[in-house]
Design a protein around this motif. Structure first.
Motif, PDB file in Angstrom:
ATOM      1  N   UNK A   1       0.782  -1.386   0.015  1.00  0.00           N
ATOM      2  CA  UNK A   1      -0.106   0.014  -0.061  1.00  0.00           C
ATOM      3  C   UNK A   1       1.073   1.377   0.054  1.00  0.00           C
ATOM      4  N   UNK A   2       0.455   2.185  -0.699  1.00  0.00           N
ATOM      5  CA  UNK A   2       1.264   3.385  -0.721  1.00  0.00           C
ATOM      6  C   UNK A   2       0.450   4.277   0.297  1.00  0.00           C
ATOM      7  N   UNK A   3       1.288   4.839   1.231  1.00  0.00           N
ATOM      8  CA  UNK A   3       0.498   5.809   2.181  1.00  0.00           C
ATOM      9  C   UNK A   3       0.676   7.046   1.751  1.00  0.00           C
ATOM     10  N   UNK A   4      -0.629   7.731   2.161  1.00  0.00           N
ATOM     11  CA  UNK A   4      -0.612   9.500   1.693  1.00  0.00           C
ATOM     12  C   UNK A   4      -0.977   9.987   2.925  1.00  0.00           C
ATOM     13  N   UNK A   5      -0.565  11.177   3.092  1.00  0.00           N
ATOM     14  CA  UNK A   5      -1.167  12.366   3.873  1.00  0.00           C
ATOM     15  C   UNK A   5      -1.421  13.665   3.499  1.00  0.00           C
ATOM     16  N   UNK A   6      -2.403  14.357   4.066  1.00  0.00           N
ATOM     17  CA  UNK A   6      -2.652  15.714   4.191  1.00  0.00           C
ATOM     18  C   UNK A   6      -2.877  16.337   5.262  1.00  0.00           C
ATOM     19  N   UNK A   7      -2.116  17.658   5.265  1.00  0.00           N
ATOM     20  CA  UNK A   7      -2.279  18.412   6.399  1.00  0.00           C
ATOM     21  C   UNK A   7      -3.284  19.057   6.305  1.00  0.00           C
ATOM     22  N   UNK A   8      -4.074  19.171   7.683  1.00  0.00           N
ATOM     23  CA  UNK A   8      -5.426  20.124   7.690  1.00  0.00           C
ATOM     24  C   UNK A   8      -5.298  21.424   8.096  1.00  0.00           C
ATOM     25  N   UNK A   9      -4.169  21.728   8.975  1.00  0.00           N
ATOM     26  CA  UNK A   9      -4.053  22.745   9.612  1.00  0.00           C
ATOM     27  C   UNK A   9      -3.227  23.574   8.745  1.00  0.00           C
TER      28      UNK A   9
END
Length: 184
Positions: free
Chosen positions: A173-181
């Motif tokens: 699995x490729x892991x992704x992240x998005x900053x919400x702050x």
């Protein structure tokens, strides 16, 4: 105040002007804009399970979806077409200042028409007042989803080895992240 506004936004799903323009001037409204998001309930499970089975070799069971309903930190949504048919669903888990997108799935007949983007954007906005970051995993064999996540601002942060079941064993699995702050 923000929580109240988000609850109000979640409750408002009908835009009469948009629907009117779609009927009178069909080319003036994007099909994605006519789709509506609402919370999933038990009556939706048959449609959701059908979409799940159409899209995955190793689909989630009805029991997994029922567990999602019972778990307080999970929120399940369906995306409806103007005729009230379910075109997709999505599930998010929010806890301890983090959000994790568990599943986004679109009926194959409605793929590449904006439903996936609509659900992803909805989950990001739902998570924004509740979490600082949002995470997800995706199969490397799903380039359409990977492209959507990148276009939406997610960034790749790693790999989970042997995460997904696959025909010939396991798939990473490729892991992704998005900053919400917002960064200061």
């Amino acid at each position: 105040m923000w929580k109240l506004l988000h609850k109000l936004k979640d409750a408002v799903i009908y835009d009469a002007d948009r629907e009117f323009y779609a009927k009178v001037f069909p080319d003036s409204v994007d099909s994605k804009d006519l789709m509506r998001m609402r919370k999933m309930d038990h009556a939706d499970l048959a449609s959701v399970l059908k979409i799940e089975e159409l899209n995955y070799e190793f689909p989630w069971s009805e029991g997994i979806f029922k567990d999602c309903f019972r778990t307080m930190t999970y929120t399940c949504w369906v995306c409806e077409a103007p005729d009230d048919s379910i075109v997709g669903y999505c599930i998010i888990n929010v806890a301890a200042g983090e959000a994790h997108i568990m599943n986004i799935s679109v009926n194959p007949d409605f793929q590449r028409q904006g439903a996936g983007r609509k659900m992803l954007e909805h989950l990001v906005e739902y998570a924004r007042p509740r979490a600082e970051k949002i995470f997800l995993e995706v199969r490397p064999s799903n380039p359409g989803a990977i492209n959507l996540y990148r276009k939406t601002g997610f960034r790749e942060i790693g790999t989970r080895k042997n995460y997904y079941p696959a025909k010939n064993g396991r798939e990473d699995a490729i892991m992704f992240e998005l900053d919400l702050v917002p960064m200061l």
